[in-house]
Design a protein around this motif. Structure first.
Motif, PDB file in Angstrom:
ATOM      1  N   HIS A  82       0.836  -1.201   0.000  1.00 27.81           N
ATOM      2  CA  HIS A  82       0.000   0.000   0.000  1.00 27.81           C
ATOM      3  C   HIS A  82       0.878   1.261   0.000  1.00 27.81           C
ATOM      4  O   HIS A  82       0.597   2.215  -0.738  1.00 27.81           O
ATOM      5  CB  HIS A  82      -0.933   0.011   1.212  1.00 27.81           C
ATOM      6  N   LYS A  84       2.179   1.798  -3.457  1.00 26.91           N
ATOM      7  CA  LYS A  84       1.129   2.292  -4.354  1.00 26.91           C
ATOM      8  C   LYS A  84       0.906   3.789  -4.152  1.00 26.91           C
ATOM      9  O   LYS A  84       0.800   4.549  -5.119  1.00 26.91           O
ATOM     10  CB  LYS A  84      -0.167   1.521  -4.102  1.00 26.91           C
ATOM     11  N   GLN A 122       1.797   6.962  -6.849  1.00 29.62           N
ATOM     12  CA  GLN A 122       0.753   7.852  -7.341  1.00 29.62           C
ATOM     13  C   GLN A 122       1.052   9.327  -7.067  1.00 29.62           C
ATOM     14  O   GLN A 122       0.403  10.196  -7.633  1.00 29.62           O
ATOM     15  CB  GLN A 122      -0.591   7.499  -6.707  1.00 29.62           C
TER      16      GLN A 122
END
Length: 58
Positions: free
Chosen positions: A24, A27, A31
């Motif tokens: 997580h 990720k 981004q």
């Protein structure tokens, strides 16, 4: 060491929660938009600021 490596280490230990956490994190970081030149300059000042030890008052 990056988030992918930490996720792999957690998976090797059988730590599914740790693996999910680091995946997580990766990720979210992937981004994030790139830093603007002004942000990079400010960070350089903060990171490379006054590194000389201060003399203590007598």
């Amino acid at each position: 060491m990056d988030a992918a490596q930490l996720a792999a280490e957690a998976a090797a230990r059988g730590d599914k929660a740790g693996e999910a956490y680091w995946l997580h994190v990766q990720k979210v970081v992937d981004q994030a938009p790139p830093l603007a030149p002004a942000q990079v300059s400010r960070l350089r000042v903060l990171i490379h600021g006054d590194v000389e030890p201060h003399a203590e008052a007598a």
